[in-house]
Design a protein around this motif. Structure first.
Motif, mmCIF file in Angstrom:
data_model
loop_
_atom_site.group_PDB
_atom_site.id
_atom_site.type_symbol
_atom_site.label_atom_id
_atom_site.label_comp_id
_atom_site.label_asym_id
_atom_site.label_seq_id
_atom_site.Cartn_x
_atom_site.Cartn_y
_atom_site.Cartn_z
ATOM 1 N N ARG A 307 10.827 -37.394 -15.896
ATOM 2 C CA ARG A 307 10.816 -37.547 -17.343
ATOM 3 C C ARG A 307 10.562 -38.972 -17.818
ATOM 4 O O ARG A 307 9.616 -39.212 -18.563
ATOM 5 C CB ARG A 307 12.150 -37.033 -17.927
ATOM 6 C CG ARG A 307 12.311 -37.242 -19.413
ATOM 7 C CD ARG A 307 11.160 -36.684 -20.215
ATOM 8 N NE ARG A 307 11.046 -35.239 -20.121
ATOM 9 C CZ ARG A 307 10.035 -34.557 -20.647
ATOM 10 N NH1 ARG A 307 9.044 -35.185 -21.249
ATOM 11 N NH2 ARG A 307 9.996 -33.243 -20.528
ATOM 12 N N SER A 308 11.389 -39.920 -17.426
ATOM 13 C CA SER A 308 11.306 -41.223 -18.095
ATOM 14 C C SER A 308 11.220 -42.424 -17.160
ATOM 15 O O SER A 308 11.050 -43.541 -17.617
ATOM 16 C CB SER A 308 12.509 -41.404 -19.023
ATOM 17 O OG SER A 308 13.720 -41.420 -18.295
ATOM 18 N N GLU A 309 11.292 -42.194 -15.851
ATOM 19 C CA GLU A 309 11.285 -43.331 -14.922
ATOM 20 C C GLU A 309 9.891 -43.906 -14.740
ATOM 21 O O GLU A 309 9.705 -45.126 -14.717
ATOM 22 C CB GLU A 309 11.877 -42.882 -13.574
ATOM 23 C CG GLU A 309 11.776 -43.905 -12.466
ATOM 24 C CD GLU A 309 10.551 -43.695 -11.578
ATOM 25 O OE1 GLU A 309 10.246 -44.597 -10.782
ATOM 26 O OE2 GLU A 309 9.882 -42.632 -11.693
ATOM 27 N N GLY A 310 8.883 -43.044 -14.604
ATOM 28 C CA GLY A 310 7.543 -43.544 -14.340
ATOM 29 C C GLY A 310 6.450 -42.772 -15.041
ATOM 30 O O GLY A 310 5.260 -43.031 -14.814
ATOM 31 N N GLN A 314 2.047 -38.364 -22.402
ATOM 32 C CA GLN A 314 1.375 -37.076 -22.407
ATOM 33 C C GLN A 314 0.064 -37.169 -23.190
ATOM 34 O O GLN A 314 -0.068 -37.974 -24.109
ATOM 35 C CB GLN A 314 2.272 -35.998 -23.036
ATOM 36 C CG GLN A 314 3.607 -35.817 -22.342
ATOM 37 C CD GLN A 314 4.714 -36.696 -22.874
ATOM 38 O OE1 GLN A 314 4.459 -37.779 -23.413
ATOM 39 N NE2 GLN A 314 5.961 -36.261 -22.739
ATOM 40 N N VAL A 315 -0.894 -36.353 -22.794
ATOM 41 C CA VAL A 315 -2.180 -36.322 -23.486
ATOM 42 C C VAL A 315 -2.380 -34.949 -24.111
ATOM 43 O O VAL A 315 -1.715 -33.970 -23.761
ATOM 44 C CB VAL A 315 -3.352 -36.643 -22.537
ATOM 45 C CG1 VAL A 315 -3.187 -38.034 -21.952
ATOM 46 C CG2 VAL A 315 -3.451 -35.591 -21.425
ATOM 47 N N VAL A 356 10.383 -30.440 -15.245
ATOM 48 C CA VAL A 356 9.338 -29.646 -15.897
ATOM 49 C C VAL A 356 8.569 -28.813 -14.884
ATOM 50 O O VAL A 356 8.462 -29.164 -13.706
ATOM 51 C CB VAL A 356 8.369 -30.554 -16.681
ATOM 52 C CG1 VAL A 356 9.085 -31.176 -17.866
ATOM 53 C CG2 VAL A 356 7.778 -31.653 -15.795
ATOM 54 N N MET A 357 8.028 -27.684 -15.359
ATOM 55 C CA MET A 357 7.397 -26.710 -14.476
ATOM 56 C C MET A 357 6.279 -27.333 -13.649
ATOM 57 O O MET A 357 5.387 -27.976 -14.179
ATOM 58 C CB MET A 357 6.844 -25.531 -15.276
ATOM 59 C CG MET A 357 6.326 -24.405 -14.389
ATOM 60 S SD MET A 357 5.588 -23.045 -15.319
ATOM 61 C CE MET A 357 7.052 -22.293 -16.025
ATOM 62 N N LEU A 370 1.032 -29.516 -21.655
ATOM 63 C CA LEU A 370 0.677 -30.689 -20.856
ATOM 64 C C LEU A 370 1.833 -31.662 -20.701
ATOM 65 O O LEU A 370 1.669 -32.727 -20.091
ATOM 66 C CB LEU A 370 -0.536 -31.395 -21.462
ATOM 67 C CG LEU A 370 -1.830 -30.575 -21.473
ATOM 68 C CD1 LEU A 370 -3.006 -31.423 -21.924
ATOM 69 C CD2 LEU A 370 -2.119 -29.965 -20.101
ATOM 70 N N ASP A 371 3.011 -31.324 -21.222
ATOM 71 C CA ASP A 371 4.221 -32.079 -20.911
ATOM 72 C C ASP A 371 4.698 -31.738 -19.506
ATOM 73 O O ASP A 371 5.479 -32.473 -18.919
ATOM 74 C CB ASP A 371 5.305 -31.760 -21.948
ATOM 75 C CG ASP A 371 6.573 -32.572 -21.760
ATOM 76 O OD1 ASP A 371 6.476 -33.820 -21.764
ATOM 77 O OD2 ASP A 371 7.658 -31.972 -21.600
ATOM 78 N N GLN A 372 4.234 -30.623 -18.955
ATOM 79 C CA GLN A 372 4.580 -30.203 -17.604
ATOM 80 C C GLN A 372 3.648 -30.871 -16.588
ATOM 81 O O GLN A 372 2.800 -31.695 -16.945
ATOM 82 C CB GLN A 372 4.474 -28.678 -17.508
ATOM 83 C CG GLN A 372 5.388 -27.964 -18.483
ATOM 84 C CD GLN A 372 5.184 -26.464 -18.528
ATOM 85 O OE1 GLN A 372 5.858 -25.778 -19.281
ATOM 86 N NE2 GLN A 372 4.248 -25.933 -17.749
#
Length: 622
Positions: A307-310, A314-315, A356-357, A370-372
């Motif tokens: 999620r937030s480390e690297g 999102q596009v 995320v999936m 596309l967040d997955q």
């Protein structure tokens, strides 16, 4: 937080040098308000444990100051092999301080592997609930079981999922894959249920103290608190512990009007570390939480941070950046850590707990989200290639986030849905505890037709995955509760799917799995009454956030019965700056918001009175 905060909050606003009060919500008729029982004092947020190893476990609580705002509160702890604490194996003391919001977190070491322990805290001769926890085993074991959960939005429904996991008492630990809290303000994802009050604070949480207040609100929920009391949790965050669709350098639900993203992110990370019983890989860096937990010779459990480390931003669908081979969902450092550990693993199963999936999800040829991992296809393919090229076996991915339930194969190379050939591993996606289902186009039948690696799909129900691991197979059982709209005891087993040792694809189970071990009885509980509790204090001030403050602060307080409530603001010479009687306030937990931006900087006291009880707190304006 049904048991304690089950009505609309009572909000006061005092504008100093004007002191105009506004609004007090009406009490919904027919809605019981549960009390904070005196047996919890001063550990109103319960107890918790987490991140077990074969010789250690983290234990947690929060101590609420009984009066004043002390620089520290001495808390002692004991760990024993029995609920009477006749055989104490570890003890010590801890100074709870305001810079960690009076939370207490201790790493208990020197324990025996695969053993249940009981622990409790004490402060000022008052004892906490007794917590129950279990260390991880060593060597050859025949069975390990976990309840896998994700996405518990408070206003969306009652935490019946947590209740059902507690009642089954046949697991080793709870794996929480994120969205433990939500950052939205009141109404942001609300089902407007009778008896399920607003989250606090009512605005979107942005600052460190906002996040602390929200965690306090969640920890007072009786179902969540009870589950923490009885089982160790192994947690990772997703996006809503910070803001919706977060990534390394921002979030969809953050803009410049909400301040600096990195300040917000740091505050969210700090509150997460304070309020949850995880063991940081680096105690000085709460931004890094990916870590490995071992269960005997059976499991390497990799708790990842996708999620937030690297993560790169999102596009949108069709964006040319989607084909950028350098885009990442995890940093190269985390990727190398994961691959190094998996390649050197001697455990039977490699289990990845992440957000995320990972499986592709396309409808009518188009990626749904596309967040997955669908938004990071090159790093996903590299991961799958490295797994296959290095012959890393027995990959099981665990996922939350999407508020729906799925099971399927990871179609890496020339995948054949009939035989499972070309799969890199399997994935179980747990639905949400309460959060509403994602709007995915098409029916379940259409989704399966167009995603033949998908074996199981459920788009509406709430529940959890019971993950059963043996040397020969891993089975994921999908359980769904009957409702989240009211407190309810019902649940249904839907389907089970399993992967055999040394294979990479799912098969349908004939029945739900059963535990091969017996847990001891649950630790004794403090019964929170549904009516009046004569033993409860008339007034409890659970917390004040933030302190110091710049413009306003929030008071979280509880009444044993309907009481007249008044407040005074005093300077240090004892001069009353303002006094107001607000009449009768409902029993239960309430909130007061004090706006004092025109008050000169300095140290003040506020005094809250209910019945014969007075509570005083030091407040600093800066």
């Amino acid at each position: 937080m049904r048991s304690i905060l089950n009505q609309s909050a009572v909000i006061f606003c005092w504008i100093l040098l004007g002191f105009s009060a506004f609004g007090q919500s009406a009490t919904p008729t027919g809605v019981p308000r549960l009390q904070i029982n005196s047996c919890l004092e001063p550990f109103y947020h319960g107890v918790a444990s987490g991140d077990p190893t074969s010789s250690s476990v983290m234990i947690w609580t929060r101590v609420t100051p009984t009066n004043g705002t002390p620089d520290s509160i001495l808390v002692t702890y004991k760990v024993a092999t029995d609920t009477t604490f006749a055989t104490v194996v570890s003890s010590g003391s801890y100074q709870a301080k305001p810079d960690r919001d009076y939370t207490v977190k201790v790493d208990i070491t020197g324990l025996q592997a695969g053993t249940f322990y009981y622990y409790r805290f004490e402060s000022d001769a008052k004892k906490s609930l007794i917590g129950r926890t279990k260390t991880a085993p060593v060597g050859g074991i025949n069975n390990a079981r976990f309840a896998v959960v994700s996405c518990a939005n408070y206003e969306s429904g009652f935490f019946n999922v947590y209740r059902k996991i507690l009642q089954r008492n046949d697991i080793d630990a709870v794996l929480h894959l994120g969205d433990y809290i939500y950052e939205y303000g009141t109404g942001g994802m609300s089902s407007n249920l009778q008896g399920r009050e607003k989250t606090q604070p009512e605005h979107e949480i942005i600052t460190l103290d906002d996040y602390r207040t929200r965690y306090s609100h969640y920890h007072l929920d009786p179902e969540l608190s009870a589950l923490h009391q009885q089982f160790p949790f192994i947690t990772v965050w997703d996006d809503h512990e910070k803001a919706n669709d977060a990534y390394r350098d921002g979030a969809q639900n953050h803009d410049s009007t909400e301040g600096d993203w990195y300040v917000r992110k740091a505050g969210a990370n700090k509150a997460y570390d304070e309020w949850l019983p995880l063991r940081l890989p680096n105690s000085n860096d709460p931004a890094i939480i990916y870590r490995k937990i071992e269960y005997g010779d059976l499991i390497n459990l990799y708790m990842m941070d996708t999620r937030s480390e690297g993560r790169d931003k999102q596009v949108a669908l069709g964006a040319p950046e989607l084909n950028d081979t350098t885009r990442k969902i995890i940093s190269q450092t985390q990727y190398d850590w994961l691959m190094t550990n998996m390649k050197s693993s001697t455990k039977t199963w490699n289990i990845l707990g992440q957000q995320v999936m990972m499986m592709p999800l396309r409808v009518f040829g188009t990626a749904v989200n596309l967040d997955q991992w669908d938004g990071y296809p090159f790093q996903r393919q590299k991961l799958w290639n490295d797994i296959l090229d290095n012959n890393i076996k027995n990959i099981v991915v665990l996922t939350g986030d999407i508020h729906t339930a799925w099971a399927g194969d990871l179609p890496a190379r020339s995948y054949n849905s009939s035989t499972g050939a070309g799969s890199a591993g399997v994935e179980f996606v747990t639905t949400s505890v309460t959060s509403p289902g994602s709007p995915i186009p098409g029916s379940t039948a259409i989704i399966k037709t167009q995603n033949q690696h998908m074996k199981f799909t459920e788009l509406t129900k709430k529940g959890y995955v019971l993950l059963d691991i043996t040397p020969s197979k891993v089975q994921g059982d999908f359980y769904f509760v009957n409702t989240i709209n009211t407190p309810d005891e019902g649940e249904t087993f839907a389907e089970g799917w399993y992967v055999d040792n040394n294979t990479r694809f799912l098969k349908k189970a004939n029945a739900a799995s059963t535990a091969q071990f017996v847990n001891p009885p649950l630790a004794p509980t403090c019964i929170v009454p549904t009516g009046l509790d004569a033993d409860s204090p008339e007034l409890i001030v659970v917390g004040t956030w933030p302190n110091p403050f710049t413009k306003k602060f929030v008071i979280q307080y509880s009444l044993d019965v309907v009481q007249p409530v008044s407040i005074e603001i005093l300077d240090l010479a004892g001069k009353v700056i303002y006094a107001e009687n607000y009449g009768k306030i409902p029993a239960g937990v309430n909130y007061a918001e004090v706006i004092a931006e025109n008050l000169p900087n300095g140290v003040y006291l506020f005094k809250m009175t209910a019945g014969k009880t007075q509570i005083t707190r030091k407040i600093i304006k800066q």
